[in-house]
Design an enzyme around this catalytic site. Structure first.
Site: not given
Lengths: 562, 562
Positions: A193, A369
């Site tokens: 990611d 994140h």
């Protein structure tokens, strides 16, 4: 022949959203995530952007399953559109993710056609020659997983969306041990990611928000209204917990918020002490409660015009009126492109006398994140041979690639690829071998794919300077105009105040018609070249209007023959 | 009667941009700044937003002058539109500001009609019963001033835009001493810049950018391309200085950049060692220079589609092609609303192989506006009796008001007012006594004010779902349709692929026409109520299209009689 493994990103590489990765080995295909992207500002009138799956259409019989890593829209949202095209392959997801997908499929009346299999971290699933196991990851929604795909070519790890939170609200950390063990086994390729690859340091723990909320709840004398993403179950949990500590009751406002809270409660991912959550039928009695005993959790964190919070800010909500003394907590960052709407909402809330808490320094929101140091930790645990940054706009992918290079992965083993680039990886090398179609497919209302670049360009032109429509009726025998030209405009100028301009424009068209040889040739009138006349009208009018106004409205000449 | 002093903000209070403050005492009016605002995303097709000066139209003979505090567009940009409406009152500005205004007025061919008087800090100017002096402030453009207006009601201080930079590039600090002296004299009211009232701490010195640039210049092996606002003269100076230190020559790219550099050089506000700046005619030879001897300074920091940098990023610039090895420095923050465009430019530059430096952590940009601690310093130096936060969206004004309250100014002496609210201040009290018209006036092409809410709403509707146009020709004697209905659409669906839908829609209109009693009444056909028929067509078609597509295009029935 050395066994080679193919990955084909159909979304999420080169953009934020509509994540979809096709992993292929020999005759077996596994898909990871089928997400949706929210339109950019210039995609006028578009509701959603979904992946183009045409690459898969002749391979439907080879799709062994779809793995969904977590329940966010950018990982699940295209399922209702893509599943029918792919012949409804089975879905594999954890309990909460499966629950959220069910709700979505039910809305689209697709429940009967889809098998959703519940997986749990640590368990394995066979997909033909491929074997998938799932490892727990922390993210801004509970029950997220990453995927380790054992292929004859080697082990492939896909992180899904993740962060390393040492103190997550549900106490389930990203599975360091399993990641390290996979790394020790030897990982051929890591997909990781990149959403926050431009953020230095570490993303703060979700716990930080809880501590901040505690302080604001302690200080608030009136009602507290918290807005966040409906999918941020952990955030909602923290608001409920804090409310309970301060003897406040909690009302849930907004359709998607109510839906997500209900399903998360049913599945045990959200808990509230008895009596804290107001039932739907109790919301009407909100006004009877003293303000300092009330917390509302509501949609609208992005300033969406029809959301509950935006309506409140505009004094347009049926039930809730903002009053001085209210504290509004914006527990979400603005998604890029939404800043204006979010700021307008904040301003309007202040105008009504509320106190508003928002922004980085208030600690009322943290991201789900991983930042740069966490990306380094992931790479160091997994120690892959090849690395592919996923989930990000191009600059995020590049920055993530640089991080990997900084940790010693050779540049030729790092692949910054974008949607539609087919990467083939074998034990000895990887290369991009092919480009497949992976453009934007737009959903607008019920239409999927019927709004394309032509329609969008028209909308952009219409948005910029409006439209001028010129209508003329002509005698089909003589080719001579017998009514009009009439001029109607929309979005150009306010006509009542600009009659003179329109009158002059009409005169220009009349002149053009008279000067047009095509029209005067009335001996063979049926041959009149109307396309020529239309072009002529368009040219003359376009030039006239630009000279007069420096604007370029769309000009549409319409000729009717009688 | 106690002498009272009136202030009427016509722009900049409740929004960022189009700053314009009217200060009025008895028969004398002084205006501070006449700025422009850039349109928000939803102001489709609008070029500029300017103040509504209708309040002043019957007071033109009382306007003693316009003071412009510095040369930025949001303080000067509406002059070409507003000056003619106000009968060309004289302008007062410092040297550089006056120079930049001259360029602007020349473009609009207004030079002959306007007197621009050059002022300097420390000097005084009489405006009837009012007396203005100017004090030096630091901002992101040199030669900025604030205004101290001595009125019979008391001393009024307006900061203009400012920060406290201890090490500005031009070495001219904000004038602490004069501000403190004014504070000691006793200030009735302070108007202070709120743009960054939501930023904690201190805004870093412009010097920080110079230090960062030095490091990046030292490391770069290829060309360096720096983009910033054309008005950021101090930034441009730092780039030139750094380039000179590293033996690079500097090319200036982009019309506004060239213009501002030229005027700033002429007036002595920008200096370059001999030979460093490339002359316009030398730009063609850029390719002959080794990349590591080249710096380009260019427009395009906001990702504006037609700017030089955006063209380069899109491989669409006539002269300059981005190649691997180029370093691009984004020395400006994205203005809220421009994030998508800026990010797209950065992504495209990376795609071409450039290295791009952007964002907070790179230190390649600092703001020109005071953060919270500097706002406290200003308030502490000036120690006003009354306080009015200016220049900011509503939340900025509120936060600035709170800061003032935190420093001991009583809440009843702080006025959070927005555009059009008339504040009257006397020695004993202040109050809002009146609201005057101060809405947005839109400039679109040559049109000023001819695009209003009606036109904008049409543009928004057209942008959302496009337009369907239904044309019918009818016999004026019988009232019966003799041609059509024809349907043409733009921005709705791609018609070639949706002919069936359009055909069905046509059938619906035909049915509606037949069922319409107005049309069948052919005995008194000239009475046919076409408005009724049009409404009917609109209703029927709107419902049909919504059912089929869940879209709501604008529907425009056009009837021609022959």
């Amino acid at each position: 022949m050395t066994p080679r493994f193919r990955c084909i990103p159909l979304g999420g590489l080169g953009e934020i959203g509509r994540n979809m990765m096709v992993l292929e080995y020999d005759r077996d295909i596994v898909i990871i995530d089928v997400g949706v992207m929210f339109p950019e500002n210039e995609m006028l009138g578009v509701d959603l952007v979904i992946p183009d799956v045409s690459y898969l259409l002749d391979k439907v019989d080879r799709i062994r399953g779809i793995i969904i890593t977590h329940g966010h829209e950018d990982h699940t949202g295209s399922l209702p559109y893509v599943l029918p095209q792919l012949g409804f392959p089975p879905i594999w997801a954890t309990t909460l993710t499966a629950g959220l997908i069910s709700v979505k499929l039910k809305e689209h009346r697709l429940t009967d056609r889809v098998a959703i299999n519940v997986i749990s971290p640590g368990k394995e699933v066979r997909f033909g020659a491929l074997r998938a196991e799932f490892f727990r990851v922390c993210h801004s929604i509970p029950d997220g997983v990453g995927v380790a795909l054992h292929t004859p070519a080697g082990l492939v790890v896909h992180t899904g969306d993740f962060k390393f939170d040492y103190t997550p609200v549900d106490r389930r950390q990203t599975d360091f041990a399993r990641l390290a063990a996979l790394g020790a086994q030897g990982v051929l390729c890591l997909f990781s990611d990149s959403t926050h690859a431009d953020q230095a340091g570490y993303t703060p723990s979700e716990r930080v928000v809880g501590e901040a909320l505690d302080g604001y709840f302690a200080a608030a004398r009136g009602r507290i209204i918290v807005t966040t993403f409906a999918s941020l179950i952990s955030r909602i949990q923290q608001v409920i917990d804090t409310a309970a500590r301060y003897d406040r009751r909690v009302g849930i406002i907004g359709r998607s918020m109510v839906q997500n809270v209900t399903i998360a409660q049913e599945l045990g991912y959200l808990t509230a002490p008895p009596g804290v959550l107001l039932k739907a039928e109790e919301l009407g009695q909100l006004k009877q409660l003293p303000p300092r005993q009330v917390v509302l959790i509501t949609t609208g964190s992005q300033g969406e015009p029809t959301s509950a919070l935006t309506r409140m800010a505009n004094r347009d909500h049926r039930q809730i009126e903002i009053v001085p003394g209210d504290t509004v907590i914006m527990s979400a960052g603005p998604i890029p492109g939404n800043e204006e709407l979010v700021h307008r909402t904040i301003d309007n809330l202040f105008r009504l006398g509320a106190n508003v808490l928002w922004g980085h320094e208030t600690n009322v929101h943290v991201s789900g994140h991983a930042s740069q140091e966490e990306l380094k930790l992931m790479l160091s645990l997994v120690r892959p041979k090849y690395f592919v940054p996923v989930h990000g706009e191009y600059r995020h992918l590049i920055l993530h690639a640089r991080i990997a290079q900084g940790l010693g992965i050779p540049p030729q083993n790092i692949f910054v690829i974008e949607d539609g680039e087919v990467l083939e990886i074998g034990p000895e090398r990887g290369e991009v071998t092919e480009h497949v179609s992976a453009g934007y497919v737009f959903v607008d209302g019920l239409g999927v794919g019927d709004v394309g670049q032509v329609v969008l360009r028209d909308r952009q032109a219409l948005a910029q300077d409006g439209i001028l429509i010129v209508t003329i009726t002509v005698d089909r025998h003589t080719g001579l105009p017998i009514a009009g030209p009439d001029i109607v405009s929309r979005g150009f100028v306010y006509v009542r105040e600009n009659e003179e301009l329109v009158e002059k424009a009409r005169a220009q068209v009349q002149l053009a018609l008279r000067a047009s040889p095509a029209v005067s040739r009335d001996d063979e009138a049926r041959q009149v070249d109307w396309q020529y006349v239309k072009n002529k009208i368009r040219d003359v009018l376009s030039r006239f209007v630009y000279e007069q106004t420096r604007r370029r409205p769309m000009i549409l000449p319409l000729v009717m023959e009688v």
